[in-house]
Every structure is written in structure tokens, then in C-alpha cells.
Design an enzyme around this catalytic site. Structure first.
Site, PDB file in Angstrom:
ATOM      1  N   HIS A 181       0.806  -1.261   0.033  1.00 30.72           N
ATOM      2  CA  HIS A 181       0.061   0.070  -0.032  1.00 30.72           C
ATOM      3  C   HIS A 181       0.700   1.233   0.003  1.00 30.72           C
ATOM      4  O   HIS A 181       1.025   2.029   0.979  1.00 30.72           O
ATOM      5  CB  HIS A 181      -0.952  -0.168   1.235  1.00 30.72           C
ATOM      6  CG  HIS A 181      -1.964   0.605   1.184  1.00 30.72           C
ATOM      7  ND1 HIS A 181      -2.052   2.193   0.689  1.00 30.72           N
ATOM      8  CD2 HIS A 181      -3.521   0.189   1.440  1.00 30.72           C
ATOM      9  CE1 HIS A 181      -3.254   2.478   0.725  1.00 30.72           C
ATOM     10  NE2 HIS A 181      -4.324   1.686   1.305  1.00 30.72           N
ATOM     11  N   GLU A 287      -0.598   1.061  -5.561  1.00 34.59           N
ATOM     12  CA  GLU A 287      -0.550  -0.054  -4.738  1.00 34.59           C
ATOM     13  C   GLU A 287      -0.527  -1.533  -5.681  1.00 34.59           C
ATOM     14  O   GLU A 287      -1.531  -1.921  -5.758  1.00 34.59           O
ATOM     15  CB  GLU A 287      -1.658  -0.112  -3.634  1.00 34.59           C
ATOM     16  CG  GLU A 287      -1.763   1.288  -3.064  1.00 34.59           C
ATOM     17  CD  GLU A 287      -3.360   1.384  -2.393  1.00 34.59           C
ATOM     18  OE1 GLU A 287      -3.848   0.358  -2.163  1.00 34.59           O
ATOM     19  OE2 GLU A 287      -3.883   2.293  -2.251  1.00 34.59           O
TER      20      GLU A 287
END
Length: 312
Positions: A181, A287
Site C-alpha cells: 500500500h 499499490e
């Protein structure tokens, strides 16, 4: 008396070249690695979350919320949290009891040691581990599988690599999703474009989960939360540009998908750990992950995936 033959002086052993420095701070809760050339990373062992990545000139590449939880009370918002074994939440696949994005980003990892980067002698590789034995009884009850995670972070001049290896150490197969992330720091989100998603199908979570196809580069003028499966595969780089100039180049390995996220005005205001509230102007999440479908690991099997982020 003078000797005819004096012994020659011993050759001086040359000093070792400067080495990367790795230190543990905050009662062994955080780890900092600095290269001789000045690049550095800061990693929180809670979640094995990379909080900071600075280049040789000291420029920060990651965005970190001013209200990020850095005391182990929750997942840190910013840097690179690790999503495992579920992306978002799930009503099946054995993950229905887990909190959003699973438990890896909110568990204490073990620092396993450092080694020299294979790519560059002046680089450093840091290994972290998490297994079912490290989890609390509550988390093991929510996801009762026997697993191992090995997370390797390699800092080199001009690049950062993160590699995740998942192993099934039990007798029962399990399914999982995973994602890295990344929160990138930018100067002005409205001047940012992301290339590499051309012609890619994606799910627009900000528009009632509609399935769409990307036309051209990704630009930003409102809340963005989209799950892409890039048409050209993981080896094709994703390039973040700002004001027409490349900043970051991301190459994925065995991660078929990539999420693009910016909360914009209203969502940022609604997020308790997002500070400052206008921080959305200075950040962008791109991500890499495996989230559009589920990976299945049989007994004894392993899954390995990675990303390399290059400064351009």
C-alpha cells in the site's frame, strides 16, 4: 649494530569501505537504515511498515499522516503498509472475520537481520518475519491457518525493493490476497499523471464499483479509488509523473493488479487518522497487489511477489 637486511614493513590493511548503518530505536520498535551515500529508510516493526524513504539529498519520497499511529495501537497511515490476507473485507474465502486489509499491517513483526544487497554492494537488505505463532489468540481464531511471511526490504542507490514470500506451513489449504500500500509524496496531486494503465480494465470503487477501461494516463480531479489489472502485465512499469516530469517508476513481479487511491476533500475529512486534512493534495497511493482474485496455497506451497520502485 646495523643489520644488512632490515625486515620490510608489513603492508597496511586497507580500511573497509563505508558500510550501511542499521540501528534500532524506540525500545527496538523502529529500525533505521542509512547508506554511505545518504539514502535512508525508517521502518516500524509494528506492521513492518516502511514510514520513510529519503534520497541522498534528503528528499522524502513517502507521505505519512501527521496523525499516523506509531505506538502499536493500530496500523500506520502512510509509507508502505502490508495488506494480507485480505484486501478490504470479505464475506468468504476464510477471511470473513478479519478486519479491513487483514492483520499483517497491525501485527508486530520480527527483525531477522541484514545483509548486503545483491544488486549493489553499497546497498542493504533487511528481512522481517511474521508467522501464525506471532499472532494473538484472537487473530488466530479469526484466521486459523498455519502460515509464514518473509518480507525483505532492499535499499539501493535510487531504488527500493520490497519482496513478500508467503508459505503454507500447515496441513490445510488457504486463500489470500495481498497488496503493498504505497503512499507517495507529491507536490501537487492535480499536476500528477500515472502512465502504464492505458487500456487496462478497472473497478471504480468511487463510482459504485462500475467496471471501466482506462483511456490514456490516469489524472486526478476528485476522489479516486480504482482497482486496475494493467493490460501489459506486471513487467510493464507504472510511472508517476508530476508536471510532466517522471518521479517514480514501479516494476511489479507476480502482482497482477494495482490500486490507485486519493481520498480528495470529503473522504480525507472523514478519516480520523488523516492529517492534515488537506494532505490529499500532497499524496498519491499506487499499490501493486494481487487482489482481483484469490491466491490458493496448498500444504507446503509458497507464493513470492515483489515491487521495485525507482527514482527517476
Amino acid at each position: 649494530m646495523e643489520r644488512a637486511r632490515k625486515p620490510t614493513a608489513l603492508a597496511t590493511t586497507p580500511g573497509l569501505p563505508p558500510q550501511p548503518q542499521v540501528t534500532l530505536t524506540d525500545s527496538n520498535a523502529r529500525l533505521t537504515a542509512t547508506l554511505p551515500t545518504g539514502e535512508s529508510i525508517d521502518i516500524l516493526l509494528h506492521g513492518a511498515t516502511i514510514l520513510s524513504w529519503k534520497d541522498a539529498a534528503g528528499r522524502e519520497n513517502f507521505w505519512l499522516s501527521d496523525a499516523a499511529k506509531l505506538d502499536g495501537s493500530g496500523a500506520a497511515r502512510g509509507g508502505i503498509p502490508i495488506v494480507f490476507p485480505v484486501f478490504g473485507t470479505s464475506d468468504g474465502h476464510g477471511a470473513e472475520k478479519l478486519p479491513q486489509h487483514g492483520f499483517a499491517r497491525n501485527s508486530r513483526w520480527e527483525f531477522l537481520g541484514k545483509s548486503t544487497s545483491e544488486a549493489a554492494k553499497e546497498g542493504v537488505k533487511l528481512d522481517f518475519g511474521l508467522s501464525s505463532q506471532n499472532l494473538s489468540d484472537d487473530v488466530r481464531a479469526q484466521w486459523p491457518y498455519t502460515f509464514g511471511l518473509l518480507y525483505s526490504v532492499t535499499l539501493d542507490r535510487g531504488s527500493l525493493n520490497t519482496t513478500l514470500v508467503v508459505t503454507n506451513d500447515g496441513d490445510v489449504p488457504f486463500e489470500f490476497q495481498t497488496l503493498l500500500h504505497n503512499y507517495f509524496r507529491v507536490d501537487d496531486i492535480e499536476k500528477v499523471t500515472v502512465k502504464g494503465f492505458e487500456d487496462a480494465p478497472y473497478v471504480d470503487k468511487a463510482d459504485q464499483f462500475k467496471t471501466k477501461t482506462q483511456a490514456g494516463a490516469v489524472t486526478f480531479a476528485g476522489e479516486t479509488d480504482s482497482v486496475y489489472t494493467p493490460a501489459q502485465g506486471p513487467g510493464h512499469p507504472l510511472v508517476i509523473e508530476e508536471d510532466g516530469k517522471p518521479r517514480f517508476r514501479i516494476v511489479r513481479d507476480n502482482l497482477e493488479d494495482a490500486v490507485v487511491f486519493n481520498p480528495w476533500v470529503d473522504k480525507a475529512r472523514s478519516m480520523g487518522d488523516f492529517e492534515p486534512k488537506d494532505g490529499w493534495k500532497k499524496m498519491l497511493c499506487v499499490e501493486p497487489g494481487s487482489v482481483s482474485k484469490w491466491q490458493t496455497l496448498e500444504k507446503g506451497d509458497a507464493f513470492e511477489a515483489a515491487q521495485t520502485i525507482y527514482l527517476v
